[in-house]
Write an enzyme that holds these catalytic residues in place. Structure first.
Site, PDB file in Angstrom:
ATOM      1  N   ALA A 193       0.820  -1.211   0.000  1.00  0.00           N
ATOM      2  CA  ALA A 193       0.000   0.000   0.000  1.00  0.00           C
ATOM      3  C   ALA A 193       0.855   1.262   0.000  1.00  0.00           C
ATOM      4  CB  ALA A 193      -0.927   0.001   1.211  1.00  0.00           C
ATOM      5  N   GLU A 194       1.981   1.218   0.687  1.00  0.00           N
ATOM      6  CA  GLU A 194       2.813   2.406   0.832  1.00  0.00           C
ATOM      7  C   GLU A 194       3.622   2.727  -0.424  1.00  0.00           C
ATOM      8  OE1 GLU A 194       3.081   4.670   3.093  1.00  0.00           O
ATOM      9  OE2 GLU A 194       1.822   3.829   4.673  1.00  0.00           O
ATOM     10  N   SER A 195       4.268   1.733  -0.997  1.00  0.00           N
ATOM     11  CA  SER A 195       5.215   2.011  -2.081  1.00  0.00           C
ATOM     12  C   SER A 195       5.057   1.129  -3.309  1.00  0.00           C
ATOM     13  CB  SER A 195       6.643   1.846  -1.559  1.00  0.00           C
ATOM     14  OG  SER A 195       6.896   0.470  -1.273  1.00  0.00           O
TER      15      SER A 195
END
Length: 235
Positions: free
Chosen positions: A127-129
């Site tokens: 989700a982050e990167s």
């Protein structure tokens, strides 16, 4: 292992590369987006060069992705002012994402150290990167788990672009949030995205669309991974 909540949703994670000239806006198959100075085909891979200096691309700063991972390329006519990531101690030596085996080993090690489910950590990374080692957000968050420089420093991370350090720091930070919110994963994830102050202010997940979609996306990915594991065990 810590994890309780169940919900669903989709959110998009954006990253931006500091640029000083016209560029291309690239969208990847996993929903990840970034602005790059130029592209170059290398075998079955595509190198996305992130920085231009004096009109020439900096060949030491790039992301390398599979050729079929690029789904859309748009020319950026008016490039905004550069977003420059704060300097980090230590050299950046890894330009491509870790292998699946290396990622598993790093996540497993960090998860074991903090008693956090490896699949939850993998879901946060996604989700982050989108698994991009050198991802930099518009606010300056860096690396696989998108650590802000202050957070990285507090967690003992010297180089947020080094996968093992980034994962160790991100996991340690998530551990502090899980402890703060008594293992309420939804609240811990919301704080990871919007900050503990926002969660405390609203006494729950903040009414921010981005944050709510982020929490839903991480939990949905976690559930997907667990379901796949059950299917694999049943075969």
């Amino acid at each position: 292992m810590r994890f309780k909540a169940v919900c669903a949703g989709v959110a998009m994670v954006l990253a931006v590369c500091p640029l000083t000239h016209a560029a291309e806006h690239v969208t990847l198959k996993n929903g990840f987006e970034l602005d790059c100075a130029r592209r170059e085909a290398v075998g079955d891979k595509i190198r996305l060069y992130l920085v231009e200096k004096g009109g020439a691309s900096d060949d030491s700063n790039y992301l390398e992705v599979a050729a079929d991972a690029v789904v859309r390329v748009e020319t950026v006519a008016d490039v905004p002012e550069p977003v420059v990531a704060p300097k980090i101690q230590g050299p950046v030596t890894i330009m491509t994402a870790p292998t699946k085996e290396e990622m598993h080993e790093m996540l497993a090690h960090a998860g074991e150290a903090h008693h956090i489910d490896e699949d939850l950590l993998a879901s946060v990374v996604r989700a982050e990167s989108g698994g991009q080692v050198r991802a930099v957000s518009r606010t300056g968050a860096q690396g696989l788990m998108q650590l802000m420089p202050g957070t990285a420093n507090a967690m003992g991370v010297q180089d947020a672009f080094q996968p093992a350090q980034n994962i160790a720091g991100g996991t340690a930070y998530l551990d502090t949030l899980l402890t703060r919110y008594h293992d309420n994963v939804a609240l811990a994830l919301a704080a990871y995205n919007a900050g503990p102050g926002a969660v405390d202010k609203y006494h729950g997940v903040p009414p921010y669309r981005e944050t709510r979609e982020y929490v839903a996306r991480v939990i949905r990915e976690f559930n997907r991974r667990k379901q796949m594991a059950l299917v694999a065990q049943a075969k």
